[in-house]
Scaffold this active site. Structure first.
Site, PDB file in Angstrom:
ATOM      1  N   THR A  19       0.814  -1.283  -0.196  1.00  0.00           N
ATOM      2  CA  THR A  19       0.021  -0.093  -0.019  1.00  0.00           C
ATOM      3  C   THR A  19       0.921   1.401  -0.236  1.00  0.00           C
ATOM      4  OG1 THR A  19      -0.357   0.054   2.474  1.00  0.00           O
ATOM      5  CG2 THR A  19      -1.931  -1.229   1.128  1.00  0.00           C
ATOM      6  N   ALA A  76      -1.335   7.719   0.725  1.00  0.00           N
ATOM      7  CA  ALA A  76      -1.097   6.531   0.513  1.00  0.00           C
ATOM      8  C   ALA A  76      -2.552   5.830   0.475  1.00  0.00           C
ATOM      9  CB  ALA A  76      -0.316   5.626   1.568  1.00  0.00           C
ATOM     10  N   LEU A  77      -2.700   5.176  -0.601  1.00  0.00           N
ATOM     11  CA  LEU A  77      -4.201   4.466  -0.767  1.00  0.00           C
ATOM     12  C   LEU A  77      -4.298   3.184   0.000  1.00  0.00           C
ATOM     13  CD1 LEU A  77      -5.091   5.654  -4.150  1.00  0.00           C
ATOM     14  CD2 LEU A  77      -5.655   6.759  -2.137  1.00  0.00           C
ATOM     15  N   HIS A  78      -4.120   3.112   1.077  1.00  0.00           N
ATOM     16  CA  HIS A  78      -3.889   1.704   1.965  1.00  0.00           C
ATOM     17  C   HIS A  78      -5.392   1.035   1.542  1.00  0.00           C
ATOM     18  CE1 HIS A  78      -0.374   3.127   4.039  1.00  0.00           C
ATOM     19  NE2 HIS A  78      -1.138   4.043   4.483  1.00  0.00           N
ATOM     20  N   ASP A  79      -6.330   1.701   1.882  1.00  0.00           N
ATOM     21  CA  ASP A  79      -7.546   0.948   2.109  1.00  0.00           C
ATOM     22  C   ASP A  79      -8.238   0.768   0.763  1.00  0.00           C
ATOM     23  OD1 ASP A  79      -7.404   0.631   4.622  1.00  0.00           O
ATOM     24  OD2 ASP A  79      -8.891   2.336   5.211  1.00  0.00           O
TER      25      ASP A  79
END
Length: 312
Positions: free
Chosen positions: A198, A241-244
């Site tokens: 991620t 940050a596009l974690h999900d």
């Protein structure tokens, strides 16, 4: 003809959970059975309100039920991330929105059980908060582990450093006991989308400038502004940050990531390493390999898809 995938999103709606919800809805590739909420980034009440706000902004508030789940971790005190997500969880975005949508009169873990029973081997769970709701559901009905189609969860880090302690990713740190229940439940298709991948999915100002829907573009710009500043302070890169959303992306298209099967556990009894995700790369523990671990990502392909989807 390929049937639409039945999905439940489980969220602690902060900034990146909200972007994950937007991606899931805008993709039009899921039958979203419901969205369950849990405490995590923010309180259960705030996570639920934020979820309703996002669905209202997307004009689907009457189509997707929201169900409140666990208000605390299984055994620990709540640990919020207001430093990252703001006091409201959305970085100040949608602050003036009046929400009329109300959550359903049901408990999140019970909703998970109900839907998996109704659609055995058809439901994919995309978990982007602490795993408390799923752990409670499994403890109440252990057969869920074998009846669910797949569980994809954003959590952990297997080779890099943590983002809340030196060793631990936030979702695992908040409720490691819940993570342990899920990891040991025997779920046949369990995919870990951790910080190792991620952190490569970085939404920049250039990406946001490509968004064509003025409402979504303004929302994304406002909600990610402070997050991007914090990320720059810590990592030297100005981005969100596009974690999900990446966990949602994996549910949409597995080809975005490379996975390898490993035995994974989580530390719950350490003085300084609670929440650490332990991945047995060399099979030293001789345990059944229980998790498909994301070890690499085609970040450009994912980010291109993210922008294109929000523009549809």
């Amino acid at each position: 003809m390929k049937m639409t995938k039945k999905v439940i999103l489980d969220v602690d709606t902060g900034i990146d959970d909200a972007l994950g919800i937007i991606l899931a809805v805008k993709s039009r590739q899921f039958e979203i059975l419901g969205i369950t909420t849990t405490n995590g980034n923010v309180s259960l009440e705030t996570a639920t309100t934020n979820t309703c706000k996002i669905l209202t902004m997307l004009e689907v508030e009457h189509e997707i039920p929201v169900i409140k789940g666990a208000s605390t971790p299984l055994q620990r005190q709540a640990f919020f991330e207001h430093r990252i997500h703001g006091q409201d969880g959305l970085g100040g975005a949608l602050a003036d929105m009046v929400v009329t949508k109300q959550p359903e009169d049901q408990f999140g873990p019970d909703f998970l059980i109900e839907q998996v029973k109704a659609y055995p081997n058809e439901v994919t769970l995309v978990m982007t908060g602490p795993l408390t709701n799923l752990a409670l559901a499994i403890e109440k009905w252990p057969e869920l582990a074998s009846e669910v189609e797949e569980v994809i969860f954003m959590g952990g880090v297997v080779k890099g450093v943590g983002n809340v302690t030196p060793t631990s990713e936030y979702n695992m740190y908040v409720d490691p006991e819940a993570a342990k229940v899920v990891l040991h439940a025997g779920i046949p298709k369990l995919t870990l989308v951790g910080l190792d991948v991620t952190r490569q999915a970085l939404l920049s100002e250039e990406h946001i400038a490509k968004l064509t829907d003025p409402v979504l573009a303004d929302y994304v710009k406002v909600s990610t502004a402070d997050y991007s500043k914090r990320y720059f302070e810590r990592n030297g890169v100005r981005a969100c940050a596009l974690h999900d959303p990446l966990a949602v992306g994996v549910a949409l298209q597995k080809e975005f990531v490379k996975t390898e099967k490993y035995y994974v556990d989580v530390e719950t009894k350490s003085e300084i390493c609670d929440g650490q995700t332990v991945c047995d790369f060399q099979d030293r523990m001789q345990q059944r390999r229980n998790v498909d671990v994301c070890v690499d990502v085609n970040s450009k392909a994912f980010l291109d898809m993210f922008v294109q989807t929000l523009n549809t």
